[in-house]
Design an enzyme around this catalytic site. Structure first.
Site, PDB file in Angstrom:
ATOM      1  N   LYS A 106       0.812  -1.184   0.000  1.00  0.00           N
ATOM      2  CA  LYS A 106       0.000   0.000   0.000  1.00  0.00           C
ATOM      3  C   LYS A 106       0.864   1.259   0.000  1.00  0.00           C
ATOM      4  O   LYS A 106       0.436   2.313  -0.435  1.00  0.00           O
ATOM      5  CB  LYS A 106      -0.875   0.009   1.262  1.00  0.00           C
ATOM      6  CG  LYS A 106      -1.901  -1.082   1.334  1.00  0.00           C
ATOM      7  CD  LYS A 106      -2.710  -0.896   2.622  1.00  0.00           C
ATOM      8  CE  LYS A 106      -3.688  -2.000   2.857  1.00  0.00           C
ATOM      9  NZ  LYS A 106      -4.342  -1.836   4.191  1.00  0.00           N
ATOM     10  N   GLU A 171       7.825   1.972  -6.048  1.00  0.00           N
ATOM     11  CA  GLU A 171       7.873   1.503  -4.650  1.00  0.00           C
ATOM     12  C   GLU A 171       8.194   2.693  -3.754  1.00  0.00           C
ATOM     13  O   GLU A 171       9.007   3.542  -4.113  1.00  0.00           O
ATOM     14  CB  GLU A 171       8.963   0.411  -4.583  1.00  0.00           C
ATOM     15  CG  GLU A 171       9.412  -0.047  -3.236  1.00  0.00           C
ATOM     16  CD  GLU A 171       8.360  -0.795  -2.445  1.00  0.00           C
ATOM     17  OE1 GLU A 171       7.379  -0.122  -2.052  1.00  0.00           O
ATOM     18  OE2 GLU A 171       8.516  -1.995  -2.182  1.00  0.00           O
ATOM     19  N   ASP A 175      14.649  -0.873   1.633  1.00  0.00           N
ATOM     20  CA  ASP A 175      15.621  -0.849   2.742  1.00  0.00           C
ATOM     21  C   ASP A 175      16.758  -1.833   2.479  1.00  0.00           C
ATOM     22  O   ASP A 175      17.764  -1.452   1.920  1.00  0.00           O
ATOM     23  CB  ASP A 175      14.995  -0.924   4.138  1.00  0.00           C
ATOM     24  CG  ASP A 175      13.983  -2.030   4.344  1.00  0.00           C
ATOM     25  OD1 ASP A 175      13.913  -2.946   3.521  1.00  0.00           O
ATOM     26  OD2 ASP A 175      13.268  -1.972   5.362  1.00  0.00           O
ATOM     27  N   THR A 176      16.603  -3.097   2.826  1.00  0.00           N
ATOM     28  CA  THR A 176      17.742  -3.994   2.566  1.00  0.00           C
ATOM     29  C   THR A 176      17.914  -4.270   1.072  1.00  0.00           C
ATOM     30  O   THR A 176      18.986  -4.660   0.640  1.00  0.00           O
ATOM     31  CB  THR A 176      17.534  -5.345   3.270  1.00  0.00           C
ATOM     32  OG1 THR A 176      16.349  -5.935   2.738  1.00  0.00           O
ATOM     33  CG2 THR A 176      17.438  -5.200   4.764  1.00  0.00           C
ATOM     34  N   GLY A 177      16.850  -4.125   0.311  1.00  0.00           N
ATOM     35  CA  GLY A 177      16.903  -4.465  -1.119  1.00  0.00           C
ATOM     36  C   GLY A 177      16.457  -5.895  -1.369  1.00  0.00           C
ATOM     37  O   GLY A 177      16.250  -6.310  -2.507  1.00  0.00           O
ATOM     38  N   LYS A 178      16.286  -6.682  -0.282  1.00  0.00           N
ATOM     39  CA  LYS A 178      15.947  -8.107  -0.459  1.00  0.00           C
ATOM     40  C   LYS A 178      14.519  -8.274  -0.961  1.00  0.00           C
ATOM     41  O   LYS A 178      14.240  -9.137  -1.791  1.00  0.00           O
ATOM     42  CB  LYS A 178      16.159  -8.855   0.862  1.00  0.00           C
ATOM     43  CG  LYS A 178      17.626  -8.939   1.227  1.00  0.00           C
ATOM     44  CD  LYS A 178      17.818  -9.436   2.647  1.00  0.00           C
ATOM     45  CE  LYS A 178      19.295  -9.341   3.048  1.00  0.00           C
ATOM     46  NZ  LYS A 178      19.476  -9.482   4.497  1.00  0.00           N
ATOM     47  N   VAL A 225      10.265   5.661   9.252  1.00  0.00           N
ATOM     48  CA  VAL A 225       9.533   6.878   8.883  1.00  0.00           C
ATOM     49  C   VAL A 225       8.095   6.530   8.503  1.00  0.00           C
ATOM     50  O   VAL A 225       7.801   5.402   8.098  1.00  0.00           O
ATOM     51  CB  VAL A 225      10.226   7.630   7.728  1.00  0.00           C
ATOM     52  CG1 VAL A 225      11.540   8.231   8.175  1.00  0.00           C
ATOM     53  CG2 VAL A 225      10.435   6.723   6.518  1.00  0.00           C
TER      54      VAL A 225
END
Ligand code: HPA
Ligand code: MG
Length: 255
Positions: A106, A171, A175-178, A225
């Site tokens: 979302k 998107e 964050d981690t990219g995973k 955030v």
């Protein structure tokens, strides 16, 4: 909507150096002959670790969140200005191609809506055009302010429409990219012609894979955030600015 439950090992794959290099090669080949130079704007606006944000009293925010926030981290106007520039970069790279915008729900709904609006304005005022279809996918992997091991992908049953198409994944936060790696693998399996990713925020996390979207709004410190459709247990999506949640806010909306 069909829900795809990606097992924990698939949700958090180990990214080997080879996989990472081959993914970057794929990104390069996606440029379809266009020059892709690394520049110092690739990370977007870089917010340093010691950025304190702005006092809440300098802006307006909903009364119902007045005790739940520490500061305004990125004001709404700055988000809009940056989005306008990302739209221009996207038009420069992709203008005159048909694209399918794949909005990651979302959290991505507001960024996607504003980005698409900016592209529409640019189309009206330039001699380039960018026909867009907009599709939606939902990912869920967070509880409170922690990532869980399970990644749910909903709406993935419709992705056969991506076959042979130029896809722009939109998107809100990487964050981690995973999670993005899992999503990219998933989308890639449907045989798109090209995939580009626009990420409003990229977090500097110690366990990060180093993955950078093609279009980045802001690089931010490793802080949780909320706002601009980013939530904490579904709260704060109705906040225009991107803010840092207070301890009181975390306790109040904890599940
Ligand atoms: N806020 C909201 N959702 C998120 C965040 C965040 O900082 N990181 C990953 N998902
Ligand atoms: Mg969330």
């Amino acid at each position: 909507m069909t829900s795809w439950r990606v097992s924990s090992s698939a949700a958090l794959p180990k990214w080997t150096r080879e996989e990472f290099d081959s993914f970057n090669e794929l990104k390069e080949s996606n440029m379809a002959g266009r020059e892709r130079k690394q520049t110092d704007t690739d990370k977007g606006i870089v917010i340093p670790d010691d950025w304190p944000g702005y006092p809440l009293a300098l802006f307006t925010s909903p009364e119902h969140y007045c005790d739940d926030l520490d500061c305004v981290y990125i004001p709404h106007g700055v988000i809009m200005d940056r989005t306008e520039r990302l739209a221009r970069n996207i038009m420069d790279d992709l203008g005159d191609h048909d694209i399918v915008v794949l909005c990651v729900l979302k959290g991505g709904y507001q960024f996607c809506a504003d980005l698409v609006d900016c592209i529409k304005v640019l189309c009206r005022h330039s001699n380039k055009t960018l026909p867009m279809r907009v599709d939606f996918i939902r990912l869920k992997s967070y509880l409170n302010d922690h990532s869980t091991q399970d990644l749910h992908i909903e709406g993935a049953e419709n992705l056969s429409v991506l076959s042979g198409k130029n896809v722009l994944i939109v998107e809100a936060i990487v964050d981690t990219g995973k999670t993005m790696k899992t999503l990219l693998d998933h989308v890639q399996a449907f045989g798109p012609k090209m995939i580009k990713v626009a990420g409003l925020l990229v977090k500097r996390v110690p366990s990060g894979t180093g993955y950078l979207p093609d279009y980045v709004g802001f690089e931010i410190p490793n802080r949780f955030v909320v706002g601009y459709a980013l939530d904490y247990n579904e709260y704060f999506r109705d906040l225009n600015h991107i803010c840092v949640i207070s301890e009181r806010g975390k306790q109040k909306y904890k599940i």
